[in-house]
Design a protein around this motif. Structure first.
Motif, PDB file in Angstrom:
ATOM      1  N   VAL A 198      30.642  43.966  42.752  1.00  0.00           N
ATOM      2  CA  VAL A 198      31.910  44.497  42.584  1.00  0.00           C
ATOM      3  C   VAL A 198      32.972  43.467  41.970  1.00  0.00           C
ATOM      4  CG1 VAL A 198      31.827  45.921  44.528  1.00  0.00           C
ATOM      5  CG2 VAL A 198      32.609  43.398  44.795  1.00  0.00           C
ATOM      6  N   SER A 199      34.130  44.013  41.369  1.00  0.00           N
ATOM      7  CA  SER A 199      35.004  42.747  40.889  1.00  0.00           C
ATOM      8  C   SER A 199      36.170  42.466  42.032  1.00  0.00           C
ATOM      9  CB  SER A 199      35.468  43.379  39.601  1.00  0.00           C
ATOM     10  OG  SER A 199      36.874  43.826  39.709  1.00  0.00           O
ATOM     11  N   VAL A 200      36.634  41.268  42.356  1.00  0.00           N
ATOM     12  CA  VAL A 200      37.169  40.859  43.205  1.00  0.00           C
ATOM     13  C   VAL A 200      38.420  40.378  42.595  1.00  0.00           C
ATOM     14  CG1 VAL A 200      37.519  39.504  45.236  1.00  0.00           C
ATOM     15  CG2 VAL A 200      35.408  40.741  44.997  1.00  0.00           C
TER      16      VAL A 200
ATOM     17  N   LEU B  51      40.065  35.227  49.867  1.00  0.00           N
ATOM     18  CA  LEU B  51      40.090  36.506  50.213  1.00  0.00           C
ATOM     19  C   LEU B  51      40.604  37.614  49.186  1.00  0.00           C
ATOM     20  CD1 LEU B  51      41.679  36.667  53.920  1.00  0.00           C
ATOM     21  CD2 LEU B  51      39.151  36.903  53.259  1.00  0.00           C
ATOM     22  N   GLY B  52      40.131  38.391  48.884  1.00  0.00           N
ATOM     23  CA  GLY B  52      40.707  39.388  47.759  1.00  0.00           C
ATOM     24  C   GLY B  52      40.052  40.771  48.030  1.00  0.00           C
ATOM     25  N   LYS B  53      40.397  41.850  47.047  1.00  0.00           N
ATOM     26  CA  LYS B  53      40.237  43.090  47.117  1.00  0.00           C
ATOM     27  C   LYS B  53      39.193  43.545  45.995  1.00  0.00           C
ATOM     28  CE  LYS B  53      42.918  44.150  50.525  1.00  0.00           C
ATOM     29  NZ  LYS B  53      44.287  43.945  50.265  1.00  0.00           N
ATOM     30  N   SER B  54      38.318  44.175  46.288  1.00  0.00           N
ATOM     31  CA  SER B  54      37.465  44.904  45.262  1.00  0.00           C
ATOM     32  C   SER B  54      38.093  46.128  44.352  1.00  0.00           C
ATOM     33  CB  SER B  54      36.369  45.476  46.071  1.00  0.00           C
ATOM     34  OG  SER B  54      36.385  46.738  46.451  1.00  0.00           O
ATOM     35  N   GLU B  55      37.453  46.758  43.519  1.00  0.00           N
ATOM     36  CA  GLU B  55      38.235  47.815  42.587  1.00  0.00           C
ATOM     37  C   GLU B  55      38.396  48.910  43.606  1.00  0.00           C
ATOM     38  OE1 GLU B  55      35.281  46.276  42.522  1.00  0.00           O
ATOM     39  OE2 GLU B  55      34.373  47.161  40.749  1.00  0.00           O
ATOM     40  N   TYR B  56      37.648  49.074  44.818  1.00  0.00           N
ATOM     41  CA  TYR B  56      37.562  50.139  45.609  1.00  0.00           C
ATOM     42  C   TYR B  56      38.785  49.859  46.718  1.00  0.00           C
ATOM     43  CZ  TYR B  56      33.377  50.941  43.093  1.00  0.00           C
ATOM     44  OH  TYR B  56      32.402  51.006  42.089  1.00  0.00           O
ATOM     45  N   LEU B  57      39.371  48.702  46.895  1.00  0.00           N
ATOM     46  CA  LEU B  57      40.421  48.214  47.782  1.00  0.00           C
ATOM     47  C   LEU B  57      39.513  48.021  49.036  1.00  0.00           C
ATOM     48  CD1 LEU B  57      43.314  48.125  47.501  1.00  0.00           C
ATOM     49  CD2 LEU B  57      43.536  50.270  48.342  1.00  0.00           C
ATOM     50  N   HIS B  58      38.467  47.417  48.905  1.00  0.00           N
ATOM     51  CA  HIS B  58      37.873  47.021  50.337  1.00  0.00           C
ATOM     52  C   HIS B  58      37.915  45.534  50.134  1.00  0.00           C
ATOM     53  CE1 HIS B  58      34.357  49.985  50.156  1.00  0.00           C
ATOM     54  NE2 HIS B  58      35.159  50.201  51.164  1.00  0.00           N
ATOM     55  N   ALA B  59      38.513  45.001  51.545  1.00  0.00           N
ATOM     56  CA  ALA B  59      38.618  43.514  51.547  1.00  0.00           C
ATOM     57  C   ALA B  59      37.283  42.694  51.315  1.00  0.00           C
ATOM     58  CB  ALA B  59      39.249  43.343  52.973  1.00  0.00           C
ATOM     59  N   VAL B  60      37.431  41.769  50.713  1.00  0.00           N
ATOM     60  CA  VAL B  60      36.208  40.957  50.474  1.00  0.00           C
ATOM     61  C   VAL B  60      36.317  39.460  50.706  1.00  0.00           C
ATOM     62  CG1 VAL B  60      34.372  40.384  48.595  1.00  0.00           C
ATOM     63  CG2 VAL B  60      35.380  42.446  48.615  1.00  0.00           C
ATOM     64  N   HIS B  61      35.322  38.773  51.399  1.00  0.00           N
ATOM     65  CA  HIS B  61      35.772  37.363  51.367  1.00  0.00           C
ATOM     66  C   HIS B  61      34.611  36.644  50.695  1.00  0.00           C
ATOM     67  CE1 HIS B  61      33.343  37.581  55.268  1.00  0.00           C
ATOM     68  NE2 HIS B  61      34.046  38.632  55.417  1.00  0.00           N
TER      69      HIS B  61
ATOM     70  N   CYS C 207      34.236  29.096  47.567  1.00  0.00           N
ATOM     71  CA  CYS C 207      34.681  29.935  46.404  1.00  0.00           C
ATOM     72  C   CYS C 207      34.982  29.352  45.080  1.00  0.00           C
ATOM     73  CB  CYS C 207      35.866  30.924  46.816  1.00  0.00           C
ATOM     74  SG  CYS C 207      35.972  32.305  45.642  1.00  0.00           S
ATOM     75  N   GLY C 208      35.595  28.166  45.240  1.00  0.00           N
ATOM     76  CA  GLY C 208      36.104  27.388  44.055  1.00  0.00           C
ATOM     77  C   GLY C 208      36.969  28.450  43.083  1.00  0.00           C
ATOM     78  N   ARG C 209      37.531  29.651  43.434  1.00  0.00           N
ATOM     79  CA  ARG C 209      38.578  30.179  42.727  1.00  0.00           C
ATOM     80  C   ARG C 209      39.936  30.044  43.167  1.00  0.00           C
ATOM     81  NH1 ARG C 209      35.628  33.438  38.847  1.00  0.00           N
ATOM     82  NH2 ARG C 209      33.520  32.226  38.799  1.00  0.00           N
ATOM     83  N   ALA C 210      40.925  30.423  42.363  1.00  0.00           N
ATOM     84  CA  ALA C 210      42.264  30.537  42.964  1.00  0.00           C
ATOM     85  C   ALA C 210      42.791  31.990  43.289  1.00  0.00           C
ATOM     86  CB  ALA C 210      43.082  29.715  41.983  1.00  0.00           C
ATOM     87  N   ALA C 211      43.857  32.043  43.680  1.00  0.00           N
ATOM     88  CA  ALA C 211      44.624  33.452  43.949  1.00  0.00           C
ATOM     89  C   ALA C 211      44.837  33.820  42.492  1.00  0.00           C
ATOM     90  CB  ALA C 211      45.872  33.191  44.633  1.00  0.00           C
ATOM     91  N   GLY C 212      44.795  35.143  42.096  1.00  0.00           N
ATOM     92  CA  GLY C 212      45.105  35.428  40.727  1.00  0.00           C
ATOM     93  C   GLY C 212      43.729  35.617  40.033  1.00  0.00           C
ATOM     94  N   ASP C 213      42.797  34.913  40.476  1.00  0.00           N
ATOM     95  CA  ASP C 213      41.525  34.906  39.501  1.00  0.00           C
ATOM     96  C   ASP C 213      40.685  36.207  39.852  1.00  0.00           C
ATOM     97  OD1 ASP C 213      41.956  32.530  38.596  1.00  0.00           O
ATOM     98  OD2 ASP C 213      40.399  31.401  39.609  1.00  0.00           O
ATOM     99  N   LEU C 214      40.080  36.881  38.917  1.00  0.00           N
ATOM    100  CA  LEU C 214      39.205  38.094  39.038  1.00  0.00           C
ATOM    101  C   LEU C 214      37.832  37.301  38.925  1.00  0.00           C
ATOM    102  CD1 LEU C 214      40.867  40.952  36.772  1.00  0.00           C
ATOM    103  CD2 LEU C 214      39.734  41.050  39.220  1.00  0.00           C
ATOM    104  N   ALA C 215      36.850  37.799  39.861  1.00  0.00           N
ATOM    105  CA  ALA C 215      35.418  37.422  39.360  1.00  0.00           C
ATOM    106  C   ALA C 215      34.479  38.602  40.000  1.00  0.00           C
ATOM    107  CB  ALA C 215      35.140  36.317  40.376  1.00  0.00           C
ATOM    108  N   ARG C 216      33.245  38.599  39.290  1.00  0.00           N
ATOM    109  CA  ARG C 216      32.242  39.301  39.891  1.00  0.00           C
ATOM    110  C   ARG C 216      31.683  38.989  40.836  1.00  0.00           C
ATOM    111  NH1 ARG C 216      32.334  44.194  38.020  1.00  0.00           N
ATOM    112  NH2 ARG C 216      30.233  44.346  38.446  1.00  0.00           N
TER     113      ARG C 216
END
Ligand code: 5AD
Ligand code: SF4
Length: 440
Positions: A385-387, A400-410, A414-423
């Motif tokens: 998914v994309s988060v 923590l973020g949301k997938s394209e389907y609006l599922h909460a994903v943790h 992670c090493g990513r920041a708020a606002g990043d999109l990742a596979r």
């Protein structure tokens, strides 16, 4: 320099109220207010209320009774009531709770700074008019304030559908769409402030028909305009009525990459008799056929819905039709409610269902919906998914973020920041969230 005054806003109800509260906070920022998270240290308390179900007004009165005590220690404290209870109750609020300084209906928020000044001067102020202007245009913004990656943006307000159970057409008034250029300006401003995902809001958002340069735009046309905004990665919209699900919007679900595969499409009930009495002007079958077309455009779309059980004259057989419809649709998420009588709406006058039977139906429906939700969530395990990451999680390094389907994903480490999109690959399904790993 005088110290900033503190504003505490308590928001009840829907996402539109969340958006309204943000805009009210920004507007009062211009009057020297900063937001605080507790009522205790506030100079002004605003309750942004919801009137859609239950004894909403009573809850507001008991909250006001508690808040009144704070005025004893702090006589300068101002208390305001906004939102749909303010609209519905008006003057009655001040009569029943004289500690209230300000009552403002949802269509009058642009007058809030002026009202606040009058209240500071010691007046009791009330405004529940339905003015002809776009209040959001007149509400001051703080354009440079940084924002999180997701934001709501109200594009349409009010409702002309008059479902027999619903107060919205009375509290929020007739359908009004905001002009497209204002929405686009606001969207660009949000993106400059860090927003990557915008959820377009409206009580009947897919009936959107705001003015554009060459005539009115449909919601799909507005979405395509937003699609051109650089830096905006995701678009969502809510809430939709089945009858306003136009061809161009269905098609956009298949062709617009920024439009997320998630659709909140309330059906309310599965029995045609009840749907008719609800004044929904669709049948169970027309709803199912509509979903077929939407799924043909976007096969993986996650469907969400709203349900009411125990609507006047609902029999066990009618309720069974709701369960059958749910079985057929397979909802990824859903909101279900026991019918609650709203004075002034047509259904309030009709023979009511035995509350114990309604409770029992609600439990059965929720058990089915929870099972479906869990099955769909579990079926995500192993998928990519994309988060869009929104904030750090509870554990070191987790985001923590949301997938394209609006599922909460943790995602851990992670090493990513708020606002990043990742596979992300989903590796486990938990009660209300999914665990994932970055794919690199
Ligand atoms: N009783 C119960 N639920 C209601 N809703 C609206 N009015 C009522 C009511 N009187 C629900 C509908 C709607 C959602 C926002 O709230 O399901 O879609
Ligand atoms: Fe209420 Fe029906 Fe309008 Fe939704 S569509 S806001 S349920 S009247």
């Amino acid at each position: 320099m005088t110290a900033p005054k503190k504003l505490f806003i308590k928001t009840y109800g829907c996402q539109m109220n969340v958006y309204d509260s943000e805009r009210m906070a920004e507007a009062l920022g211009g009057e020297g207010y900063v937001e605080t998270k507790t009522a205790d240290d506030a100079d002004m308390i605003l309750l942004n209320t919801c009137h859609i179900r239950e004894k909403a007004a009573e809850k507001v009165y008991s909250e006001l009774g508690r808040l009144k005590q704070l005025k004893v220690a702090k006589p300068d404290l101002k208390i305001g009531v906004a939102g749909c209870v303010a609209q519905a109750e008006g003057k009655e609020i001040m009569r029943r709770q004289p500690a209230v300084d300000l009552v403002v209906g949802p269509q009058s928020y642009h007058r809030l700074p002026e009202m606040e000044q009058k209240a500071r001067g010691g007046a009791q102020v009330i405004d529940t008019d339905f003015p002809e202007e776009d209040k959001f245009e007149k509400l001051k913004r703080r354009p440079k304030a940084k924002r999180g990656p997701t934001a709501f943006l109200t594009v349409q307000e009010g409702c002309d559908k008059f479902c027999a159970f619903c107060v919205v057409p009375y509290t929020r008034g007739a359908e009004v769409s905001r002009p497209a250029d204002r929405i686009l300006t606001e969207a660009r401003d949000l993106v400059e402030r860090g927003v990557r995902e915008i959820t377009l809001l409206g009580q009947n958002v897919n009936a959107y028909h705001g003015a554009g340069a060459n005539g009115d735009l449909t919601l799909a046309q507005l979405i395509w305009e937003l699609d051109k905004v650089d830096g905006l990665e995701r678009i969502r919209f809510t809430t939709s009525h089945p009858n306003d699900m136009m061809d161009d919007l269905i098609e956009a679900h298949g062709t617009c990459k920024k439009l997320m595969p998630y659709l909140h499409l309330p059906v309310q009930a599965g029995s045609d008799k009840i749907l008719k009495r609800m004044n929904r002007s669709h049948t169970a079958d027309s709803y199912l056929r509509l979903l077929e077309r939407i799924r043909a455009a976007r096969p993986d779309i996650l469907i969400s819905g709203d349900f009411i059980v125990g609507f006047p004259e609902e029999t066990e057989e009618d309720f069974q039709a709701t369960l059958d419809l749910v079985e057929e649709v397979k909802y990824g998420t859903a909101y279900s409610f026991k019918y609650s009588t709203r004075p002034g709406t047509p259904a309030a006058e009709r023979p009511q269902v035995d509350p114990a039977a309604a409770d029992d139906r609600l439990q059965r429906l929720q058990a089915l919906l929870t099972r479906q939700q869990r099955e769909i969530q579990d079926s995500m395990v192993g998928r990519e998914v994309s988060v869009l990451f929104e904030r750090p999680g509870r554990f070191e390094g987790q985001m923590l973020g949301k997938s394209e389907y609006l599922h909460a994903v943790h995602v851990g480490n992670c090493g990513r920041a708020a606002g990043d999109l990742a596979r992300v690959r989903i590796v486990a399904s938990r009660t209300n969230s999914l665990a994932g790993e970055l794919i690199d």
